[in-house]
Design an enzyme around this catalytic site. Structure first.
Site, PDB file in Angstrom:
ATOM      1  N   GLU A  79       7.783   6.901  17.138  1.00  0.00           N
ATOM      2  CA  GLU A  79       8.365   6.244  18.306  1.00  0.00           C
ATOM      3  C   GLU A  79       9.456   5.251  17.935  1.00  0.00           C
ATOM      4  O   GLU A  79       9.739   4.319  18.694  1.00  0.00           O
ATOM      5  CB  GLU A  79       7.265   5.533  19.104  1.00  0.00           C
ATOM      6  CG  GLU A  79       6.234   6.490  19.693  1.00  0.00           C
ATOM      7  CD  GLU A  79       5.089   5.779  20.367  1.00  0.00           C
ATOM      8  OE1 GLU A  79       5.138   4.532  20.465  1.00  0.00           O
ATOM      9  OE2 GLU A  79       4.139   6.458  20.793  1.00  0.00           O
ATOM     10  N   VAL A 161      12.020  -7.073   5.139  1.00  0.00           N
ATOM     11  CA  VAL A 161      10.807  -7.354   4.378  1.00  0.00           C
ATOM     12  C   VAL A 161      10.961  -6.716   3.004  1.00  0.00           C
ATOM     13  O   VAL A 161      11.026  -5.487   2.885  1.00  0.00           O
ATOM     14  CB  VAL A 161       9.561  -6.786   5.081  1.00  0.00           C
ATOM     15  CG1 VAL A 161       8.313  -7.009   4.217  1.00  0.00           C
ATOM     16  CG2 VAL A 161       9.381  -7.437   6.449  1.00  0.00           C
ATOM     17  N   GLY A 163      10.006  -5.085  -0.423  1.00  0.00           N
ATOM     18  CA  GLY A 163       8.821  -4.376  -0.875  1.00  0.00           C
ATOM     19  C   GLY A 163       8.758  -2.972  -0.325  1.00  0.00           C
ATOM     20  O   GLY A 163       9.745  -2.428   0.167  1.00  0.00           O
ATOM     21  N   ASP A 197      -2.875  -0.253  15.694  1.00  0.00           N
ATOM     22  CA  ASP A 197      -2.542   0.994  14.985  1.00  0.00           C
ATOM     23  C   ASP A 197      -2.399   0.703  13.491  1.00  0.00           C
ATOM     24  O   ASP A 197      -1.522   1.237  12.824  1.00  0.00           O
ATOM     25  CB  ASP A 197      -1.254   1.592  15.538  1.00  0.00           C
ATOM     26  CG  ASP A 197      -0.980   2.987  15.002  1.00  0.00           C
ATOM     27  OD1 ASP A 197      -1.948   3.716  14.713  1.00  0.00           O
ATOM     28  OD2 ASP A 197       0.208   3.360  14.857  1.00  0.00           O
TER      29      ASP A 197
END
Length: 260
Positions: A79, A161, A163, A197
């Protein structure tokens, strides 16, 4: 489009106060650029599509100075599409995409979509982006999530972010990491957010600390199915750490400690 699946040409002429010829010229250019689409059935009309909706959002973010350049596509989800961008520093742009196959599922599972009435997919995507922005705006002050920068229409701009996703890395101290992750879940719950989720695919890390991403489907602890949703998040995380690192845990005990 709040009233029509296909906006009648007559309404475009009326609302833009342009001549019929000028409207025809402009909408043809937009159709050629893939920003709107046209139908003759059941009447001549136009609909805004994601390319056009995305462009409106990007235009707003450029005018606000949030971004200056759009980079490459770095992720495609069920999505959403995720792009790199440049603003004052590195920026992530998440384009929400509640599409044909996911809309009914999302409508049933998420309280922010109307049960009845007209809700085009692009509007559903706006509501999805808005939900994620709400969560990040509250949570980033207390726990490790991306920092939200701006939201417009179906796009959320947020901090990069550093990583990788948890499923792609081997942790040196999986037990300590697991404990930190459970603490993030607890703190988010205390602040009024259950992810909804959670899995190894939406947890990022630099190898040291966890960062939880992808929050559009969050629910509050007052949600009728809150305990069940929280339980699913916890069990998914516990199963991953048990399967990959043999970290033993008790999901029921963890859930009880979070709920109190």
């Amino acid at each position: 489009m709040g009233r029509f699946d296909w906006v009648p040409v007559e309404d475009l002429i009326k609302n833009t106060r342009l001549s019929a010829n000028e409207v025809d010229y402009r909408v043809r250019r937009l159709v050629n650029r893939g920003m709107i689409k046209f139908t003759q059935v059941p009447y001549p009309g136009y609909a805004l599509v994601y390319n056009g909706y995305d462009t409106l959002a990007i235009n707003h973010m450029v005018k606000r100075g949030t971004i200056y350049a759009l980079g490459s596509l770095i992720g495609v989800g069920k999505e959403s599409n995720v792009y790199e961008a440049i603003g004052v520093g590195p920026v992530i742009l998440k384009f929400h995409r509640v599409g044909q196959r996911s809309f009914k599922t999302v409508q049933r599972s998420r309280g922010f979509l109307p049960d009845k009435g007209h809700c085009p997919w692009i509007f559903a995507s706006h509501f999805s982006a808005e939900q994620e922005y709400i969560a990040l705006s509250t949570l980033h002050r207390a726990i490790s999530v991306p920092v939200p920068l701006l939201m417009n229409r179906n796009v959320v701009a947020m901090s990069l972010v550093p990583g990788v996703n948890l499923n792609t890395i081997i942790l040196d101290e999986p037990g300590e990491f697991f404990d930190e992750l459970i603490e993030l879940i607890r703190q988010a719950y205390t602040l009024g957010f259950i992810h909804g989720d959670l899995s190894e695919y939406n947890i990022m890390t630099n190898g040291q600390q966890p960062v939880i991403i992808d929050w559009p489907q969050w629910v509050p602890p007052s949600h009728p199915n809150a305990e069940e949703i929280l339980d699913h998040d916890i069990r998914t995380v516990c199963q991953f750490f048990q399967r990959k690192y043999s970290v033993e845990s008790d999901p029921d005990q963890i859930r009880g400690g979070i709920i109190g």
